[in-house]
Design a protein around this motif. Structure first.
Motif, PDB file in Angstrom:
ATOM      1  N   TYR A 101       0.832  -1.354  -0.075  1.00  0.00           N
ATOM      2  CA  TYR A 101      -0.051   0.062  -0.038  1.00  0.00           C
ATOM      3  C   TYR A 101       0.925   1.205  -0.214  1.00  0.00           C
ATOM      4  O   TYR A 101       0.679   2.036  -0.563  1.00  0.00           O
ATOM      5  CB  TYR A 101      -0.907  -0.022   1.111  1.00  0.00           C
ATOM      6  CG  TYR A 101      -2.159  -0.659   0.898  1.00  0.00           C
ATOM      7  CD1 TYR A 101      -3.238  -0.392  -0.016  1.00  0.00           C
ATOM      8  CD2 TYR A 101      -2.506  -1.896   1.801  1.00  0.00           C
ATOM      9  CE1 TYR A 101      -4.401  -1.051  -0.367  1.00  0.00           C
ATOM     10  CE2 TYR A 101      -3.883  -2.510   1.470  1.00  0.00           C
ATOM     11  CZ  TYR A 101      -4.715  -2.200   0.527  1.00  0.00           C
ATOM     12  OH  TYR A 101      -5.746  -2.782   0.318  1.00  0.00           O
ATOM     13  N   ARG A 102       1.884   1.210   0.723  1.00  0.00           N
ATOM     14  CA  ARG A 102       2.889   2.597   0.681  1.00  0.00           C
ATOM     15  C   ARG A 102       3.656   2.622  -0.700  1.00  0.00           C
ATOM     16  O   ARG A 102       3.595   3.914  -0.960  1.00  0.00           O
ATOM     17  CB  ARG A 102       3.635   2.229   2.141  1.00  0.00           C
ATOM     18  CG  ARG A 102       3.424   2.221   3.307  1.00  0.00           C
ATOM     19  CD  ARG A 102       4.407   2.388   4.473  1.00  0.00           C
ATOM     20  NE  ARG A 102       5.283   3.496   4.240  1.00  0.00           N
ATOM     21  CZ  ARG A 102       5.322   4.467   4.868  1.00  0.00           C
ATOM     22  NH1 ARG A 102       4.285   4.738   5.483  1.00  0.00           N
ATOM     23  NH2 ARG A 102       6.271   5.425   4.785  1.00  0.00           N
ATOM     24  N   ALA A 103       3.901   1.534  -1.231  1.00  0.00           N
ATOM     25  CA  ALA A 103       4.543   1.500  -2.719  1.00  0.00           C
ATOM     26  C   ALA A 103       3.362   2.182  -3.535  1.00  0.00           C
ATOM     27  O   ALA A 103       3.633   2.999  -4.256  1.00  0.00           O
ATOM     28  CB  ALA A 103       5.090   0.284  -2.952  1.00  0.00           C
ATOM     29  N   PRO A 173       1.972  -2.527 -11.841  1.00  0.00           N
ATOM     30  CA  PRO A 173       1.178  -1.035 -11.154  1.00  0.00           C
ATOM     31  C   PRO A 173       2.116  -0.013 -11.082  1.00  0.00           C
ATOM     32  O   PRO A 173       1.439   1.136 -11.056  1.00  0.00           O
ATOM     33  CB  PRO A 173       0.665  -1.931  -9.967  1.00  0.00           C
ATOM     34  CG  PRO A 173       0.639  -3.359 -10.198  1.00  0.00           C
ATOM     35  CD  PRO A 173       1.822  -3.455 -11.122  1.00  0.00           C
ATOM     36  N   LEU A 174       3.292  -0.229 -10.645  1.00  0.00           N
ATOM     37  CA  LEU A 174       4.299   1.105 -10.216  1.00  0.00           C
ATOM     38  C   LEU A 174       4.817   1.632 -11.314  1.00  0.00           C
ATOM     39  O   LEU A 174       5.207   2.804 -11.491  1.00  0.00           O
ATOM     40  CB  LEU A 174       5.299   0.515  -9.331  1.00  0.00           C
ATOM     41  CG  LEU A 174       4.983   0.241  -7.946  1.00  0.00           C
ATOM     42  CD1 LEU A 174       6.147  -0.273  -7.212  1.00  0.00           C
ATOM     43  CD2 LEU A 174       4.186   1.360  -7.096  1.00  0.00           C
ATOM     44  N   THR A 181      -4.348   1.417 -11.354  1.00  0.00           N
ATOM     45  CA  THR A 181      -5.643   0.987 -11.038  1.00  0.00           C
ATOM     46  C   THR A 181      -5.654   0.891  -9.621  1.00  0.00           C
ATOM     47  O   THR A 181      -4.793   1.397  -8.766  1.00  0.00           O
ATOM     48  CB  THR A 181      -5.743  -0.875 -11.267  1.00  0.00           C
ATOM     49  OG1 THR A 181      -4.574  -1.450 -10.689  1.00  0.00           O
ATOM     50  CG2 THR A 181      -5.402  -1.078 -12.813  1.00  0.00           C
ATOM     51  N   GLY A 182      -6.817   0.623  -9.122  1.00  0.00           N
ATOM     52  CA  GLY A 182      -7.164   0.522  -7.642  1.00  0.00           C
ATOM     53  C   GLY A 182      -6.075  -0.352  -6.968  1.00  0.00           C
ATOM     54  O   GLY A 182      -5.900  -1.253  -7.490  1.00  0.00           O
ATOM     55  N   VAL A 187      -3.217  -5.740  -3.811  1.00  0.00           N
ATOM     56  CA  VAL A 187      -2.647  -5.937  -2.471  1.00  0.00           C
ATOM     57  C   VAL A 187      -3.457  -7.362  -1.939  1.00  0.00           C
ATOM     58  O   VAL A 187      -2.575  -8.178  -1.497  1.00  0.00           O
ATOM     59  CB  VAL A 187      -2.914  -4.794  -1.581  1.00  0.00           C
ATOM     60  CG1 VAL A 187      -2.185  -5.184  -0.055  1.00  0.00           C
ATOM     61  CG2 VAL A 187      -1.948  -3.522  -1.683  1.00  0.00           C
ATOM     62  N   GLU A 188      -4.492  -7.472  -2.179  1.00  0.00           N
ATOM     63  CA  GLU A 188      -5.138  -8.784  -1.883  1.00  0.00           C
ATOM     64  C   GLU A 188      -4.576 -10.094  -2.517  1.00  0.00           C
ATOM     65  O   GLU A 188      -4.394 -11.126  -1.809  1.00  0.00           O
ATOM     66  CB  GLU A 188      -6.748  -8.631  -2.150  1.00  0.00           C
ATOM     67  CG  GLU A 188      -7.395  -7.726  -1.111  1.00  0.00           C
ATOM     68  CD  GLU A 188      -8.978  -7.728  -1.454  1.00  0.00           C
ATOM     69  OE1 GLU A 188      -9.634  -8.125  -2.566  1.00  0.00           O
ATOM     70  OE2 GLU A 188      -9.489  -6.578  -0.948  1.00  0.00           O
TER      71      GLU A 188
END
Length: 203
Positions: A101-103, A173-174, A181-182, A187-188
Motif C-alpha cells: 500500500y505504501r508503494a 502497477p508502479l 488501478t485501484g 494487494v489482496e
C-alpha cells in the motif's frame, strides 16, 4: 567553553544535511533520480550549489544517501507494522500489505526504490534495502515454524521468495508507463499468494 561552539556547529551541519535530504526526497517522489540533480536540489532546499557539494562529494554519493534515507524510512514503517501483530500469518499479512500500500500510494518513489536504473553506488544501497526486508520476512517465518503455525521449510529461501514476489508483482502497477488501478485487488492478490507460499492459514 571550547566545546560548545563545536557542538552547535555540528548540530547546524546535521540540520542542513537533513534539509537537503528532505528536498531530495521530494524531488525523487516527483520525478525519480533524473529530477534529483544537484542544481534542482539546491533550488528546492534554498541553498547554493556549492553547499550541496559541501555535504556530498558527488551526485552519486548524494543519490545513495537519498536512497538510504527514503528506504530506511519505508523499512521502519513496515517493521513497525509487523511488530504490532501477533502470529506468523498476521505478521506476514502486515508486511505485505503495508509494503504494497505504501508503494502504490507513492508510485514514483517506490519505482525509484525498486526498479529504476541506478549507478553502482545506489545499487549497493538497494541490495542492502532488500536484505533488510529478507531478514524481516525470515524472522517471521522462523517464529512461525517454531510456534507450529507454519510447516517446516527453508526460512531463508521462503523469505527471499516472498520479498521477490512482492517486488515483482508491484512492477507493473508502479511502472511510470503502466496503467494505474485501484490498489486493493493488487494487494489482496499479493497477500494471498505470499500466505500460501509459506503455508500460512489465511483468516
Amino acid at each position: 567553553m571550547a566545546y560548545r561552539p563545536t557542538a552547535r556547529t555540528e548540530e547546524t551541519r546535521l540540520a542542513h544535511r537533513e534539509r537537503l535530504l528532505d528536498a531530495a526526497r521530494q524531488l525523487l517522489a516527483e520525478g525519480g533520480y533524473p529530477a534529483a540533480g544537484v542544481s534542482a536540489l539546491a533550488r528546492r532546499a534554498g541553498v547554493a550549489t556549492g553547499s550541496v557539494h559541501h555535504h556530498f562529494a558527488s551526485r552519486q554519493e548524494l543519490l545513495a544517501a537519498v536512497f538510504r534515507h527514503v528506504a530506511g524510512h519505508e523499512l521502519s514503517a513496515v517493521r513497525g507494522a509487523v511488530q504490532t501483530r501477533s502470529g506468523s500469518a498476521e505478521q506476514l499479512r502486515a508486511l505485505v500489505e503495508v509494503f504494497s500500500y505504501r508503494a502504490l500510494n507513492s508510485p514514483r518513489t517506490a519505482w525509484a526504490l525498486l526498479a529504476e536504473p541506478v549507478d553502482p553506488l545506489v545499487e549497493e544501497e538497494r541490495l542492502s534495502y532488500r536484505r533488510g526486508y529478507h531478514l524481516l520476512a525470515e524472522t517471521v517465518v522462523v517464529a512461525g515454524i517454531s510456534a507450529g503455525e507454519l510447516p517446516r521449510q527453508n526460512a531463508q529461501l521462503s523469505a527471499a521468495a516472498v520479498i521477490g514476489a512482492i517486488g515483482e508483482a508491484l512492477l507493473g502497477p508502479l511502472s511510470p508507463v503502466g496503467a494505474r488501478t485501484g490498489p486493493e485487488p493488487v494487494v489482496e492478490s499479493i497477500t494471498a499468494l505470499c500466505l500460501r507460499a509459506v503455508g500460512a492459514r489465511s483468516s
